[in-house]
Design an enzyme around this catalytic site. Structure first.
Site, PDB file in Angstrom:
ATOM      1  N   TYR A 119      -1.371  43.468  44.015  1.00  0.00           N
ATOM      2  CA  TYR A 119      -1.017  42.688  45.205  1.00  0.00           C
ATOM      3  C   TYR A 119       0.464  42.323  45.216  1.00  0.00           C
ATOM      4  O   TYR A 119       1.007  41.804  44.240  1.00  0.00           O
ATOM      5  CB  TYR A 119      -1.849  41.397  45.271  1.00  0.00           C
ATOM      6  CG  TYR A 119      -1.482  40.517  46.447  1.00  0.00           C
ATOM      7  CD1 TYR A 119      -1.755  40.929  47.741  1.00  0.00           C
ATOM      8  CD2 TYR A 119      -0.829  39.298  46.265  1.00  0.00           C
ATOM      9  CE1 TYR A 119      -1.406  40.142  48.840  1.00  0.00           C
ATOM     10  CE2 TYR A 119      -0.478  38.508  47.348  1.00  0.00           C
ATOM     11  CZ  TYR A 119      -0.766  38.933  48.633  1.00  0.00           C
ATOM     12  OH  TYR A 119      -0.408  38.163  49.702  1.00  0.00           O
ATOM     13  N   GLY A 165      -1.472  39.123  52.503  1.00  0.00           N
ATOM     14  CA  GLY A 165      -2.443  38.331  53.245  1.00  0.00           C
ATOM     15  C   GLY A 165      -3.652  39.158  53.618  1.00  0.00           C
ATOM     16  O   GLY A 165      -4.273  39.826  52.780  1.00  0.00           O
TER      17      GLY A 165
END
Length: 549
Positions: free
Chosen positions: A74, A81
């Site tokens: 990530y 998001g």
């Protein structure tokens, strides 16, 4: 500091800071509130310690290793998001970081004060140097160089929900490091005073960086996230408020002492043994200040005299709550401030980013960016601030009513009827108090989901911090009106005031003349606002009675 009506600087935004550091070294240990204020408000310089540079290089090596991994990570090789499931190919990752910052720099509304933005810059830098973000040393060095050059990115009032960091405000800062957007430039020599307002020339960021000899950043993997995930805006405003409220709490005690004396009240309820029966530390501190400032008052001694029949000349058994209960209310505000300071200290010791690089080299997602801990105390302080101002205004009002002022002329007027005295000064205080009550409604109980319901609970801490700044300004003004009114009342009494209150009276008289026919009152209020804001009222009694708490 925002005032009640606009965001331009006012006298209430320029407290003195002679004991603050002029240089702050960032080595990964927690900053203090004083260090934040010194850099944010007074232009203290910053330096990154070599140990922090080494620590950042080590964590950056971890991120560089993950950037080559075929497994998605990530913020390194994915979107953000609600778009985190999208894998980003290597050749697009620089564009990924640039797009993140550009798209998140979406603030709107009035420009935020320079001191708030500088606090935000400093606190993001403080997290970078912990080595837990994976940002490169050059990124931190760029932030430090901009602070030292007086380059302050333009940040707007609206854009943060207080979760996933103060996203828009932080993104506007990050954008400027890349040479995009607009900035204010205040030369370091000029910023040694106050940077609380919106001083300096507005120029394009790329022009300001070039003038200062700073190369614009080209962000590497994960750095966009590292620059926008943090509670830095709300924490910076909390630090500034803590610094100001410490001074205002002492000022509130001084103002109350002036009122107790000038209204012929009693200092008996402030006795140490009585206060000690309810052992709240803030209450004890406030009562101690009141006893000190009122000590040896000839005016209060005359109030205790007997009449010709041997009976007390004053038949009032108990004072009104706004006089008698001062230590209880002021003390509760002091204890609230200490709780908020504890939370601020913990937050200053935090490394907030998502994901983070752990000490053993793991890269982990987390929720530490959520602003709830800071948001709650920002709201709590707004409540305490409103209550302090409310009590102060009630003391001011007593001076103006002949049925409660113990023999003072109506409205403290020179010739009541012809003159209005301080009638409308009380209106001003009442109007501010009414506003502060509205600002005391908590922001942190609200939450509007965002990012396609990925970020489905937010803190609204930025909003809480913005309204607290208005509250602090309002309290400053309400206390100033009480001081102005109480010192005028003392001039109508035959007996001399105490040494402590007399010192405050003299400080006020140095900038505002005594009673007389009605004058243009607004400038006189502002002169006393300046005395309150700079700490002159809080420190005035010290020469006569010793320092206050």
């Amino acid at each position: 500091m925002s005032t009640l009506h606009h965001t331009e600087p006012t006298p209430a935004t320029r407290p003195a800071g002679p004991d603050l550091p002029q240089h702050v070294v960032l080595d990964g240990t927690p900053l203090t509130v004083d260090q934040v204020v010194a850099v944010a408000r007074y232009g203290a310089s910053v330096e990154i310690h070599e140990s922090a540079v080494a620590r950042m290089a080590e964590s950056r090596a971890v991120i560089d290793g993950l950037a080559q991994d075929t497994v998605p990570h990530y913020g390194v090789s994915t979107g953000f998001g609600a778009l985190a499931r999208r894998h980003i190919p290597t050749e697009m990752r620089a564009q990924l970081q640039l797009s993140l910052v550009r798209s998140h720099a979406a603030g709107s509304g009035p420009e935020v004060e320079t001191e708030v933005v500088r606090a935000l810059q400093l606190l993001r830098l403080a997290t970078l140097v912990t080595g837990h973000t994976g940002a490169r040393p050059v990124t931190a060095q760029t932030y430090a160089a901009m602070l030292n050059a007086g380059i302050t990115p333009i940040v707007h009032e609206y854009g943060s929900l207080g979760c996933s960091g103060d996203l828009a405000p932080l993104a506007h800062v990050a954008l400027a490091t890349m040479g995009e957007g607009r900035v204010r430039v205040v030369p370091p020599s000029a910023s040694k005073g106050s940077t609380s307002g919106a001083a300096g020339e507005v120029v394009d960021a790329v022009e300001a960086l070039a003038e200062a000899g700073i190369d614009p950043l080209l962000l590497a993997e994960k750095e966009g996230l590292a620059l926008i995930n943090g509670t830095d805006g709300m924490l910076g405003m909390l630090c500034l408020a803590l610094h100001d409220l410490r001074r205002l709490l002492t000022t509130a005690d001084v103002a109350a002492a002036l009122s107790v004396e000038a209204l012929l009240g009693s200092d008996a309820p402030f006795a140490e043994d009585l206060v000690g029966m309810r052992p709240h530390p803030g209450q004890a501190a406030s009562a101690s200040n009141l006893r000190k400032v009122l000590a040896g008052s000839p005016l209060m001694a005359s109030h205790r005299e007997l009449d010709e029949n041997g009976n007390p000349a004053c038949t009032r058994v108990q004072d009104a709550y706004s006089l008698r209960c001062t230590p209880q209310v002021h003390g509760a505000a002091r204890d609230t401030l200490e709780h908020a300071a504890t939370v601020a200290g913990r937050e200053l010791a935090s490394a907030i980013d998502n994901p983070v690089v752990t000490s053993d080299g793991r890269v982990e997602s987390n929720g530490n960016f959520h602003g709830a801990p800071v948001a709650y105390v920002l709201d709590f302080l707004a409540i305490a601030t409103a209550d302090l101002a409310s009590m102060s205004e009630r003391r001011t009002d007593r001076f103006l009513d002949v049925s409660r002022s113990e023999g003072l002329p109506a409205f403290l007027a020179h010739d009541p009827g012809v003159d209005s005295g301080h009638m409308i000064a009380q209106y001003t205080a009442a109007g501010i108090v009414s506003e502060l009550k509205r600002l005391a409604a908590p922001a942190s109980v609200d939450s509007i989901p965002s990012s396609a319901m990925q970020e489905d609970h937010v803190s609204m801490g930025w909003s809480g911090a913005r309204k607290l700044r208005r509250s602090v300004d309002g309290l400053t003004r309400v206390l100033a009106i009480e001081v102005l009114t109480a010192t005028r009342a003392l001039d109508f009494r035959a007996e001399a005031p105490a040494a402590g209150t007399g010192a405050v009276h003299d400080a006020v008289r140095a900038v505002v003349p005594g009673p007389g026919p009605d004058r243009y009152l607004a400038p006189e209020i502002e002169h006393v606002v300046e005395l309150v804001a700079t700490g002159a009222v809080a420190t005035a009694p010290a020469a006569a009675v010793g320092p206050l708490i």
